[in-house]
Design an enzyme around this catalytic site. Structure first.
Site, short mmCIF file in Angstrom:
data_model
loop_
_atom_site.label_atom_id
_atom_site.label_comp_id
_atom_site.label_asym_id
_atom_site.label_seq_id
_atom_site.Cartn_x
_atom_site.Cartn_y
_atom_site.Cartn_z
N CYS A 65 0.88 -1.19 0.00
CA CYS A 65 0.00 0.00 0.00
C CYS A 65 0.91 1.22 0.00
O CYS A 65 1.08 1.89 1.03
CB CYS A 65 -0.91 0.00 1.23
SG CYS A 65 -1.81 -1.55 1.50
N ALA A 66 1.48 1.55 -1.15
CA ALA A 66 2.64 2.44 -1.20
C ALA A 66 2.32 3.92 -1.07
O ALA A 66 3.18 4.70 -0.65
CB ALA A 66 3.42 2.20 -2.50
N PRO A 98 1.24 7.66 0.01
CA PRO A 98 1.69 8.55 -1.08
C PRO A 98 3.15 8.38 -1.48
O PRO A 98 3.63 9.09 -2.34
CB PRO A 98 1.44 9.94 -0.51
CG PRO A 98 1.61 9.77 0.97
CD PRO A 98 1.08 8.40 1.29
N GLY A 99 3.88 7.47 -0.82
CA GLY A 99 5.21 7.13 -1.33
C GLY A 99 6.39 7.46 -0.44
O GLY A 99 7.53 7.17 -0.82
N GLY A 100 6.18 8.06 0.72
CA GLY A 100 7.30 8.43 1.58
C GLY A 100 8.08 7.22 2.08
O GLY A 100 9.31 7.17 1.98
N LYS A 101 7.36 6.23 2.61
CA LYS A 101 8.04 5.02 3.08
C LYS A 101 8.62 4.26 1.91
O LYS A 101 9.70 3.65 2.01
CB LYS A 101 7.06 4.14 3.86
CG LYS A 101 6.53 4.76 5.15
CD LYS A 101 5.66 3.78 5.90
CE LYS A 101 4.98 4.42 7.10
NZ LYS A 101 3.92 5.38 6.68
N GLU A 159 -0.15 0.45 -5.57
CA GLU A 159 -1.20 1.32 -5.04
C GLU A 159 -2.52 0.99 -5.72
O GLU A 159 -2.54 0.51 -6.85
CB GLU A 159 -0.87 2.80 -5.22
CG GLU A 159 -0.64 3.53 -3.89
CD GLU A 159 -1.75 3.36 -2.89
OE1 GLU A 159 -2.94 3.33 -3.29
OE2 GLU A 159 -1.45 3.28 -1.69
N ASP A 180 -5.32 -3.67 -6.73
CA ASP A 180 -5.88 -3.90 -5.40
C ASP A 180 -4.95 -4.82 -4.62
O ASP A 180 -4.73 -5.97 -5.03
CB ASP A 180 -7.28 -4.51 -5.52
CG ASP A 180 -8.04 -4.51 -4.20
OD1 ASP A 180 -7.40 -4.65 -3.14
OD2 ASP A 180 -9.28 -4.37 -4.24
N CYS A 238 -0.83 3.66 11.50
CA CYS A 238 -0.63 4.90 12.25
C CYS A 238 -1.81 5.03 13.22
O CYS A 238 -2.55 6.01 13.19
CB CYS A 238 -0.55 6.10 11.31
SG CYS A 238 -0.07 7.61 12.18
#
Length: 503
Positions: A308-309, A311-314, A333, A362, A433
């Site tokens: 579940c990438a 918005p891409g920070g991790k 994603e 998915d 989170c």
């Protein structure tokens, strides 16, 4: 009447000092119709953000856009930010105060006017704004955005608010309430969130029955404190030393992190060029844990998956860490829009020649489509976001208890899919989170029981910049970070190993 030089004497012989005469002349020269009719730009931006949030916007994203459009910088931008976040965050306290001063429930006050009142209340009770300035400037804002009639109502309500201190108002609105409800009102958290946090503190072993009330208070206070800006230096693209030279100081928790005490991070060249980025230290720590060298034995050139990438920070941090070990990250994603955000976050990584495979699909289907494929999988699943309330002031009001069950269902499906895509002997890092037990340890325990996955002790993987174990991570084997103990978002992380052979 005469003026003898020392003051002004009227026909009855009453005398006023000359200074007061000048002051009075100044007031009488301005007719009521000439009074300021518009609020200042910072307050106007704050009001507009609150209205957009009511329509579904995210405060952090919308505020930055409106600050740019209004050309607000420095102190004005800081004032608008504190006012916006504080008014949204603390409405659980301000609303009962406003009700008493208005003589009616807030549900009977027009929403745009109520937002103006919350802004005024925060200036009076939560900021170091002089009472006369807070009232007059907010009334001017009301004239502009709510109309003249509403401005009179706003003026009357705020005058009553200003008659008492914050402490006096708190004592009144919590009087007769039971302890958790008092905390809920004073620290502006929905009651269901307060209960969930208390349960998590106890279950995780962070608190005991003797100190849980103290820990809970500290946690709620931390949720209401504006966080510092955490930065990540993406390995191979930037260094912590570079960020320090630009005005940050090195993180005590993350070896790739730095903390900016103030200012705009976009002014830092490494951030502007996406070689570094704004990222909570908790997110950095869990990504470093999953990327720990030697965590998984296997092929020389491993393949890792971020399920579940967006918005891409991790993803960006994981990809750069993977490249150091000769591994390749596959980023997935569910929507094209969020896939675009991932590509944007990875721009500097891709320009540096690091291979990252990015796709849209998915995540629940990948277990069937790509079984036994990846050595390491990050399942950073959608969640209630209760661990990031200090950064997302509207989240506490937007989420409800009814959101938990459907989210847990989705989280479970994604974790099962993540395990299915993992090669035997590989690992899945499951993260949220949120500290809510239903989204974290309870869900993981049920999946372990169903699948036979092995829950590894993740705590040794969480080390600070000096290499020492980070304390207060909970009973284990999973990890729970806390704002009041670690200065991070309340990130949860569990490490599940897929058995070499399965029946």
């Amino acid at each position: 009447m005469s003026d003898d030089g020392g003051g002004y004497r009227d026909a009855k012989g009453r005398q006023r000092p000359a200074a007061r005469r000048r002051s009075n002349d100044g007031r009488s020269a301005q007719r009521p119709t000439d009074r300021r009719r518009s609020g200042d730009p910072a307050r106007r931006v704050a009001w507009q953000v609150t209205r957009n949030v009511a329509d579904g916007a995210y405060a952090n994203l919308d505020l930055q856009k409106l600050l740019r459009e209004a050309d607000l910088h420095g102190r004005d931008a800081g004032f608008a930010t504190e006012l916006t976040y504080g008014a949204i965050r603390m409405r659980g306290l301000y609303d009962p105060i406003i009700e008493r001063c208005a003589g009616r429930p807030v549900a009977q006050i027009d929403a745009p006017v109520l937002d103006t009142l919350r802004l005024g209340a925060h200036q009076l009770l939560g900021m170091r704004v002089p009472a006369h300035a807070a009232a007059s400037e907010t009334v001017a804002l009301a004239r502009e955005v709510n109309g003249a009639g509403a401005a009179g109502f706003v003026n009357a309500v705020l005058r009553r608010v200003s008659e008492r201190t914050r402490e006096e108002w708190v004592a009144e609105v919590v009087a007769g309430r039971e302890p958790l409800e008092r905390l809920s009102i004073e620290h502006s958290h929905p009651m269901w969130v307060v209960r969930a946090m208390r349960a998590a503190l106890l279950e995780r072993g962070t608190a005991t029955s003797d100190d849980v009330d103290e820990q809970l208070l500290a946690l709620l206070q931390a949720d209401n404190a504006p966080p510092l800006v955490s930065l990540v230096a993406r390995p191979g693209l930037a260094t912590v030393e570079e960020l320090v030279a630009a005005g940050a100081h090195a993180s005590r928790l993350s070896r790739v992190g730095a903390v900016l005490d103030g200012g705009d991070p976009a002014q830092i060249d490494a951030v502007r060029r996406m070689r570094a980025a704004v990222q909570d230290e908790g997110s950095q720590l869990l990504t470093l844990a999953l990327a720990e060298p030697g965590l998984v034995e296997g092929r020389e050139h491993q393949e890792w998956l971020d399920l579940c990438a967006g918005p891409g920070g991790k993803t960006a941090l994981l990809a750069n860490l993977a490249a150091e070990q000769g591994a390749v990250v596959f980023a997935n994603e569910v929507s094209e829009h969020r896939t675009t955000l991932v590509r944007k976050s990875l721009r500097a990584t891709l320009e540096a020649g690091i291979e990252v495979m990015i796709g849209t699909g998915d995540g629940r289907d990948l277990g069937v489509e790509e079984p036994d494929t990846y050595e390491r999988v990050l399942a950073d699943v959608p969640c209630t976001g209760l661990g990031a309330l200090r950064r997302r002031p509207e989240a506490r009001w937007r989420r409800t208890p009814s959101d938990v069950t459907p989210l847990v269902t989705l989280q479970r499906e994604l974790l099962l899919s993540a395990l299915a895509t993992t090669r035997p002997g590989g690992v899945v890092g499951y993260s949220t989170c949120s500290p809510h037990l239903a989204e974290t340890s309870q869900l993981v325990a049920s999946v372990v029981e169903q699948t036979g996955a092995i829950l590894r002790d993740a705590r040794p993987l969480f080390r600070d910049t000096a290499g020492a174990p980070i304390e207060h991570l909970g009973n284990g084997p999973d990890v729970q970070l806390w704002p009041h103990l670690h200065g991070t978002d309340a990130m949860y992380f569990a490490l599940l190993r897929k058995p070499e052979t399965q029946d």
